[in-house]
Design a protein around this motif. Structure first.
Motif, PDB file in Angstrom:
ATOM      1  N   THR A  27      -3.399  -4.892  21.427  1.00 31.26           N
ATOM      2  CA  THR A  27      -2.789  -5.547  22.408  1.00 31.26           C
ATOM      3  C   THR A  27      -4.047  -5.441  23.551  1.00 31.26           C
ATOM      4  O   THR A  27      -4.595  -4.497  23.692  1.00 31.26           O
ATOM      5  N   ASP A  28      -3.938  -6.355  24.594  1.00 31.54           N
ATOM      6  CA  ASP A  28      -4.667  -6.145  25.907  1.00 31.54           C
ATOM      7  C   ASP A  28      -4.637  -4.807  26.376  1.00 31.54           C
ATOM      8  O   ASP A  28      -5.516  -4.135  26.884  1.00 31.54           O
ATOM      9  N   GLU A  29      -3.137  -4.554  26.547  1.00 33.47           N
ATOM     10  CA  GLU A  29      -2.817  -3.195  27.155  1.00 33.47           C
ATOM     11  C   GLU A  29      -3.402  -1.881  26.471  1.00 33.47           C
ATOM     12  O   GLU A  29      -3.922  -1.052  26.989  1.00 33.47           O
ATOM     13  N   ALA A  30      -3.302  -1.938  25.107  1.00 32.23           N
ATOM     14  CA  ALA A  30      -3.901  -0.977  24.156  1.00 32.23           C
ATOM     15  C   ALA A  30      -5.354  -0.848  24.559  1.00 32.23           C
ATOM     16  O   ALA A  30      -6.129   0.070  24.456  1.00 32.23           O
ATOM     17  N   VAL A  31      -6.127  -2.089  24.654  1.00 33.23           N
ATOM     18  CA  VAL A  31      -7.541  -2.013  24.956  1.00 33.23           C
ATOM     19  C   VAL A  31      -7.785  -1.424  26.114  1.00 33.23           C
ATOM     20  O   VAL A  31      -8.729  -0.888  26.452  1.00 33.23           O
ATOM     21  N   GLU A  32      -6.896  -1.720  27.175  1.00 33.98           N
ATOM     22  CA  GLU A  32      -7.232  -1.062  28.585  1.00 33.98           C
ATOM     23  C   GLU A  32      -7.118   0.512  28.529  1.00 33.98           C
ATOM     24  O   GLU A  32      -7.908   1.069  28.954  1.00 33.98           O
ATOM     25  N   LEU A  34      -7.600   2.192  25.699  1.00 28.20           N
ATOM     26  CA  LEU A  34      -8.992   2.547  25.118  1.00 28.20           C
ATOM     27  C   LEU A  34     -10.051   2.480  26.316  1.00 28.20           C
ATOM     28  O   LEU A  34     -10.816   3.554  25.999  1.00 28.20           O
ATOM     29  N   CYS A  35     -10.346   1.911  26.929  1.00 28.86           N
ATOM     30  CA  CYS A  35     -11.272   1.895  27.814  1.00 28.86           C
ATOM     31  C   CYS A  35     -11.262   2.908  28.799  1.00 28.86           C
ATOM     32  O   CYS A  35     -12.247   3.758  28.986  1.00 28.86           O
ATOM     33  N   ALA A  47     -19.368   3.936  23.281  1.00 28.55           N
ATOM     34  CA  ALA A  47     -18.898   2.440  23.310  1.00 28.55           C
ATOM     35  C   ALA A  47     -17.310   2.583  22.882  1.00 28.55           C
ATOM     36  O   ALA A  47     -17.007   3.676  22.374  1.00 28.55           O
ATOM     37  N   ILE A  48     -16.807   1.364  23.260  1.00 26.94           N
ATOM     38  CA  ILE A  48     -15.558   1.184  22.421  1.00 26.94           C
ATOM     39  C   ILE A  48     -15.939  -0.059  21.554  1.00 26.94           C
ATOM     40  O   ILE A  48     -16.926  -0.692  21.789  1.00 26.94           O
ATOM     41  N   CYS A  49     -15.000   0.032  20.237  1.00 28.44           N
ATOM     42  CA  CYS A  49     -15.424  -1.005  19.388  1.00 28.44           C
ATOM     43  C   CYS A  49     -13.987  -1.832  18.961  1.00 28.44           C
ATOM     44  O   CYS A  49     -13.077  -1.200  18.808  1.00 28.44           O
ATOM     45  N   ILE A  50     -14.192  -3.032  19.229  1.00 32.82           N
ATOM     46  CA  ILE A  50     -12.599  -3.758  19.300  1.00 32.82           C
ATOM     47  C   ILE A  50     -12.721  -5.205  18.801  1.00 32.82           C
ATOM     48  O   ILE A  50     -13.854  -5.606  18.503  1.00 32.82           O
ATOM     49  N   TRP A  51     -11.548  -5.890  18.368  1.00 34.29           N
ATOM     50  CA  TRP A  51     -11.764  -7.170  18.035  1.00 34.29           C
ATOM     51  C   TRP A  51     -12.354  -8.013  19.203  1.00 34.29           C
ATOM     52  O   TRP A  51     -12.140  -8.058  20.205  1.00 34.29           O
ATOM     53  N   PRO A  52     -12.930  -9.170  18.681  1.00 32.20           N
ATOM     54  CA  PRO A  52     -13.484 -10.043  19.664  1.00 32.20           C
ATOM     55  C   PRO A  52     -12.612 -10.708  20.785  1.00 32.20           C
ATOM     56  O   PRO A  52     -12.954 -10.905  21.922  1.00 32.20           O
ATOM     57  N   ALA A  58     -11.684  -6.050  27.789  1.00 28.46           N
ATOM     58  CA  ALA A  58     -12.298  -4.848  28.217  1.00 28.46           C
ATOM     59  C   ALA A  58     -13.351  -5.101  29.248  1.00 28.46           C
ATOM     60  O   ALA A  58     -13.605  -4.070  29.985  1.00 28.46           O
ATOM     61  N   ARG A  59     -14.269  -5.942  29.331  1.00 30.32           N
ATOM     62  CA  ARG A  59     -15.070  -6.161  30.374  1.00 30.32           C
ATOM     63  C   ARG A  59     -14.616  -5.941  31.620  1.00 30.32           C
ATOM     64  O   ARG A  59     -15.144  -5.455  32.692  1.00 30.32           O
TER      65      ARG A  59
END
Length: 259
Positions: A27-32, A34-35, A47-52, A58-59
């Motif tokens: 999810t977006d929250e999981a990516v945050e 991860l960042c 780096a982080i490696c995530i789905w497109p 992430a940016r």
């Protein structure tokens, strides 16, 4: 307390880490998270490696000048999409802030004897992702299996413009292996090009990482490994890195918590 060499290896591995979340439930929250996890008090992951679909989030979280690069995957995980679709996916990811593209080559086509499919795909994505965007070609070595064909996939990908060759998607039954790493690292040396290597999937501990680092040093020399030439693709490795960086022994920590 752990010895200094283990801690130094852990800190070095952190600088080479592509911290990954390619789970279906991301999810977006999981990516945050991860960042945030990629930025530790001991230094940052490469780096982080995530789905497109999460690149823009992430940016926004990392900002424009973060040392943590954003890598995303295309033609993932099966390597069967049309070239035009993969190019469009690549262009969209770069527009949204991706720094690195991890491309699954059409490995099934290669297994069937179609080398041109690999060359065309890698070259097309390379054209859509010019420098300074870094292009990593995922070979899916656990599916290719044949030593000669892994070498051929490596050479084709390098010849078509890949900056890195990467073992695996992490989605197949067999992930990174030292045997595949040996073939790929040797192929890089044979080309004489400044191309990197990324073992991905199954590198869960610093002890695992040390084996790949030693192999790379044996083939390319002790000074070859750096973030521009070597990455670990992993989701669980960071926990062991932090345990060792903090001066704790992973085995002792596990024992203290009981079975």
């Amino acid at each position: 307390m752990i010895d200094a060499t283990k801690r130094q290896t852990a800190l070095f591995a952190l600088s080479l880490l592509d911290l990954t979340d390619l789970t279906e439930t991301c999810t977006d929250e999981a990516v945050e998270r991860l960042c945030d996890a990629a930025q530790t008090r001991f230094g940052t992951a490469a780096a982080i490696c995530i789905w497109p679909r999460f690149v823009a989030a992430a940016r926004a979280r990392l900002g424009p000048s973060s040392p943590v690069r954003i890598a995303t995957v295309v033609n993932f995980p099966h390597g069967t999409a049309a070239v035009a679709d993969v190019v469009a996916e690549t262009e969209r990811a770069i527009a949204e802030g991706a720094d690195e593209i991890d491309l699954v080559i059409p490995y099934r086509a290669l297994i069937a004897g179609d080398e041109q499919a690999v060359t065309e795909m890698v070259a097309a994505v390379r054209a859509a992702a010019p420098a300074p965007v870094r292009l990593k070609a995922i070979l899916e070595t656990g599916e290719i299996r044949d030593r000669a064909l892994i070498r051929r996939a490596s050479l084709l990908s390098i010849g078509a413009g890949a900056d890195f060759i990467k073992t695996s998607t992490g989605k197949a039954a067999v992930h990174a292996t030292l045997e595949a790493a040996d073939i790929m690292l040797t192929a890089i040396r044979e080309t004489g090009r400044n191309v990197g290597f990324k073992p991905a999937g199954g590198v869960d501990t610093v002890a695992d990482a040390r084996l790949y680092l030693a192999l790379a040093a044996t083939i390319h020399g002790p000074d070859w490994v750096m973030p521009s030439t070597f990455r670990f693709g992993a989701s669980g490795l960071l926990a062991d890195i932090l345990t060792l960086a903090e001066g704790r022994d992973a085995g002792a920590v596990a024992a203290s918590h009981g079975p």
